[in-house]
Design a protein around this motif. Structure first.
Motif, PDB file in Angstrom:
ATOM      1  N   VAL A   1      -3.685 -12.049   2.997  1.00  0.00           N
ATOM      2  CA  VAL A   1      -5.064 -12.304   3.498  1.00  0.00           C
ATOM      3  C   VAL A   1      -5.872 -12.898   2.606  1.00  0.00           C
ATOM      4  CG1 VAL A   1      -6.751 -11.055   4.576  1.00  0.00           C
ATOM      5  CG2 VAL A   1      -4.372 -10.202   4.912  1.00  0.00           C
TER       6      VAL A   1
ATOM      7  N   ASN B   1      -7.697 -14.721  -4.475  1.00  0.00           N
ATOM      8  CA  ASN B   1      -7.097 -13.753  -5.511  1.00  0.00           C
ATOM      9  C   ASN B   1      -7.097 -14.255  -6.947  1.00  0.00           C
ATOM     10  OD1 ASN B   1      -6.608 -11.374  -3.819  1.00  0.00           O
ATOM     11  ND2 ASN B   1      -5.686 -13.115  -2.399  1.00  0.00           N
TER      12      ASN B   1
ATOM     13  N   SER C   1       1.375  -4.788  -2.032  1.00  0.00           N
ATOM     14  CA  SER C   1       0.003  -4.554  -1.306  1.00  0.00           C
ATOM     15  C   SER C   1      -0.930  -4.153  -2.225  1.00  0.00           C
ATOM     16  CB  SER C   1       0.031  -3.511  -0.031  1.00  0.00           C
ATOM     17  OG  SER C   1       0.731  -2.292  -0.516  1.00  0.00           O
ATOM     18  N   SER C   2      -0.589  -3.520  -3.415  1.00  0.00           N
ATOM     19  CA  SER C   2      -1.399  -2.820  -4.397  1.00  0.00           C
ATOM     20  C   SER C   2      -2.184  -4.025  -5.270  1.00  0.00           C
ATOM     21  CB  SER C   2      -0.606  -1.789  -5.253  1.00  0.00           C
ATOM     22  OG  SER C   2       0.280  -2.501  -6.334  1.00  0.00           O
TER      23      SER C   2
ATOM     24  N   PHE D   1      -2.614  -7.325  -4.044  1.00  0.00           N
ATOM     25  CA  PHE D   1      -3.588  -8.179  -3.264  1.00  0.00           C
ATOM     26  C   PHE D   1      -3.349  -7.721  -1.675  1.00  0.00           C
ATOM     27  CE2 PHE D   1      -0.082 -11.115  -4.338  1.00  0.00           C
ATOM     28  CZ  PHE D   1       0.443 -11.066  -2.991  1.00  0.00           C
ATOM     29  N   ARG D   2      -4.165  -7.985  -0.783  1.00  0.00           N
ATOM     30  CA  ARG D   2      -4.255  -7.478   0.618  1.00  0.00           C
ATOM     31  C   ARG D   2      -3.373  -8.363   1.434  1.00  0.00           C
ATOM     32  NH1 ARG D   2      -9.276  -8.204   4.866  1.00  0.00           N
ATOM     33  NH2 ARG D   2      -8.099  -7.127   6.547  1.00  0.00           N
TER      34      ARG D   2
ATOM     35  N   THR E   1      -0.889  -8.583   5.160  1.00  0.00           N
ATOM     36  CA  THR E   1      -0.701  -7.988   6.546  1.00  0.00           C
ATOM     37  C   THR E   1       1.038  -8.255   6.733  1.00  0.00           C
ATOM     38  OG1 THR E   1      -2.603  -9.016   7.246  1.00  0.00           O
ATOM     39  CG2 THR E   1      -1.128  -8.161   8.950  1.00  0.00           C
TER      40      THR E   1
END
Length: 402
Positions: A52, A57, A152-153, A155-156, A158
């Motif tokens: 996302v 980032n 996922s830890s 960066f965000r 999906t």
């Protein structure tokens, strides 16, 4: 329509030139197709993630000042960017470096032949900018879940679940028979609608007519040139992703990009109509077939009327489906069909060797030795001879007059 999306972008086209690197690698279509063939062969899990708002980032490694957007402008005030916003020239490269470093931290190694492919002893990762695919055996499901949580830890992301769409490619699986299809029917629908070629009754049975296309003797206007380039660009994406049947047509149409005639426009329309009529055709990888790499090569001697150059092409197949192909004009004028076939065989061999290197890096060993098919006996004799010498009485082209 799933959602509306908006983001602040930077006018990277207004950035002053700098010596910093801007090139960011993208996933090669051949690498994607190879992994789809292997997934069919060994019934591997195919999962997809989406990063996302990926670019921000990454932290910028240079000073960049921008005018504040509407609604935030203040007299005499500009903004300094700290993150790689979309639009900056170096943003894609900075994101690729960040994602690659994170994957390396998680214990994966980059394949030397494919910078957008990472692997360890149970997991394969491939990505195209912010679209990420991870491949593993069903027995490694717990490890795959842990990997997804670790990623996922950082960066965000999906979780998109099973791989069904990737870069406009529809992926269809029949797992009971270990089959995977790749199809671009939706993409072809879109381009046919864009150029108003989707309402015509019937469609050509071939992508190109028998009559040769000749250079335009007049000068096309800018509007015609731009329209033709849009058509050929749309055709080219299908030709390099899932439609080897139009590779020759796309290569030929591309030779007239700077000055197309009405005949060239009609030929481009015919190819799009052919695609639309056959839009549900795709590539099939059959996991029940042996994982053998087969390479086919051919040449057409002096078939280019304006310059008498020869055409050549190759096709590589794995698990029954094509993974790489190319069709185009040779760079030099050859003096015999044997010489043309030899150049075609050389080009195919180079691509096959690069493919074998990629196989080694992803720890895949084909079922049999590499076999390259050529239909010219003189060429086969040359490559198998201990003292190869090109002897032929054929002299169809006088190279001194071309």
């Amino acid at each position: 329509l799933l959602k509306f999306k908006a983001r602040i972008c930077v006018r990277g086209d207004l950035q002053p030139p700098s010596e910093k690197e801007t090139y960011a690698a993208t996933l090669a279509a051949k690498s994607f197709r190879i992994l789809m063939a292997l997934a069919a062969r060994w019934d591997l899990e195919l999962k997809q993630l989406d990063a996302v708002n990926a670019f921000p980032n990454s932290k910028l490694d240079e000073e960049v000042f921008v005018e504040l957007p509407d609604g935030f402008k203040q007299p005499g005030v500009v903004g300094r960017l700290l993150r790689a916003l979309y639009g900056l020239r170096r943003s894609p490269l900075l994101w690729q470096k960040l994602l690659s470093s994170i994957l390396s931290e998680l214990g994966l190694q980059c394949a030397l032949e494919e910078p957008c492919l990472f692997i360890n002893n149970w997991l394969i990762i491939l990505f195209f900018v912010d679209d990420i695919i991870y491949i593993y055996r069903n027995s490694n499901q717990l490890q795959a879940d842990e990997f997804r949580q670790q990623l996922s830890s950082k960066f965000r992301i999906t979780d998109l679940g099973d791989l069904k769409w990737f870069l406009g490619i529809r992926i269809v699986r029949e797992r009971a028979k270990r089959r995977i299809w790749l199809c671009q029917d939706s993409y072809i629908d879109n381009i046919a609608t864009r150029f108003k070629l989707d309402q015509l009754e019937g469609s050509p049975s071939t992508p190109m007519a028998v009559e040769p296309l000749l250079p335009n003797q007049e000068q096309a206007d800018q509007a015609s040139i731009h329209l033709y380039q849009r058509k050929v660009g749309s055709i080219m994406y299908a030709a390099v992703i899932t439609r080897p049947d139009i590779a020759r047509t796309a290569a030929l149409l591309s030779t007239f990009l700077t000055n197309p005639s009405q005949d060239h426009q009609a030929a481009a329309n015919r190819c799009i109509q052919y695609l639309f009529g056959t839009r549900r055709r795709g590539i099939l990888y059959d996991g029940e077939l042996p994982a053998t790499l087969a390479v086919y090569t051919d040449a057409s001697f002096a078939d280019s009327i304006p310059d008498r150059k020869s055409s050549q092409g190759y096709l590589m197949k794995l698990c029954g489906g094509p993974i790489a192909w190319k069709s185009g004009k040779q760079d030099t004028i050859t003096t015999s069909s044997t010489e043309a076939e030899l150049l075609a065989l050389t080009a195919a061999s180079k691509e096959a060797i690069a493919t074998i290197r990629l196989f080694n890096q992803i720890q895949f060993d084909p079922a049999d030795k590499l076999c390259i098919w050529c239909d010219n006996l003189q060429t086969i004799r040359l490559v198998n001879s201990e003292l190869p010498r090109l002897r032929t009485a054929l002299r169809h082209v006088d190279i001194h007059c071309n």
